[in-house]
Design a protein around this motif. Structure first.
Motif: not given
Length: 263
Positions: A210-224
């Protein structure tokens, strides 16, 4: 190795250098402090001795999509807990750290630096190049020219962002996220102050569930920051160089190939 207590996992230090267990424990405790602000859960430290750590025993389960999303957001909160500077050690630690397998951990410089580019170029790229040069892994004049050019470009700040120093796990490959019924739990850190994109790039380098989901959720919570995708290989350069030093093989040319993109 385990103790008689079924709730405790004993992690032996083996032939690791003096201070290795205290280094790991200090990183775990520093990361744990971020949990109060919604940070990712960290394996609990029960005891620290020179030759072992006694840790909470975790029971692994396959991760779910929901857990991956929650972990991405929690990792953003861990990073947001911050660090004094790029290159700063975790609280309760004042010297260099270690990175790599306990049977052969390599020294990890930890000197507070004002900018990420300067820190990464000197303390990660050039430091690891020197380790490789000294053992013959990076042994050509071309290697020296290549990695010094990357470090010089980093020092200009061209790849810096406005991100403040983050509270990094520092060795966040997929195997250092233990999935349990309560979600992802951080283990085996090399914690320090760094760029938050570094932990994400490590997850993407040695991909796990689920790496893609982890990164997407991260970016939603704290935009890169803009352009983060183009910087992923740059953040992966150090772990690939480290693997070249430890294991040789195809990692050597992979490190050179990444470096050529950023000269």
């Amino acid at each position: 190795m385990s103790t008689e207590d079924p709730e405790i996992f004993r992690k032996d230090a083996g032939e690791a250098p003096a201070g290795y267990t205290a280094w790991e424990a200090s990183g775990l405790l520093w990361l744990e402090e971020a949990e109060e602000g919604g940070g990712a859960r960290v394996v609990r430290v029960h005891d620290v001795q020179t030759d072992h750590l006694d840790l909470e025993r975790l029971s692994p389960v396959p991760p779910t999509n929901f857990q991956a999303d929650a972990f991405g957001a929690a990792l953003a909160a861990t990073h947001a807990a911050g660090a004094p500077a790029f290159g700063s050690p975790p609280a309760r630690w004042t010297t260099h750290g270690f990175l790599g397998p306990s049977i052969r951990p390599l020294p990890l410089p930890l000197q507070e630096t004002s900018t990420w580019g300067e820190f990464y170029g000197e303390q990660r790229v050039l430091h690891t190049y020197r380790l490789g040069r000294n053992q013959g892994t990076f042994d050509t004049d071309g290697d020296r020219t290549l990695f010094e050019a990357v470090a010089a470009r980093l020092a200009t700040g061209e790849h810096d962002t406005d991100d403040a120093p983050a509270r990094l796990h520092g060795d966040l490959w997929a195997g250092n996220v233990m999935w349990t019924r309560s979600g992802g739990v951080l283990v085996d850190p090399a914690a320090h102050g760094g760029h938050r994109e570094g932990d994400l790039a490590m997850l993407m380098l040695f991909r796990g569930p689920h790496v893609a989901r982890i990164v997407a959720a991260y970016d939603e919570a704290a935009p890169l920051a803009d352009g983060w995708q183009e910087r992923v290989p740059l953040h992966q350069l150090h772990p690939v160089m480290l693997h070249a030093v430890l294991f040789g093989g195809g990692y050597v040319e992979q490190a050179r190939s990444i470096a050529r993109r950023y000269v």
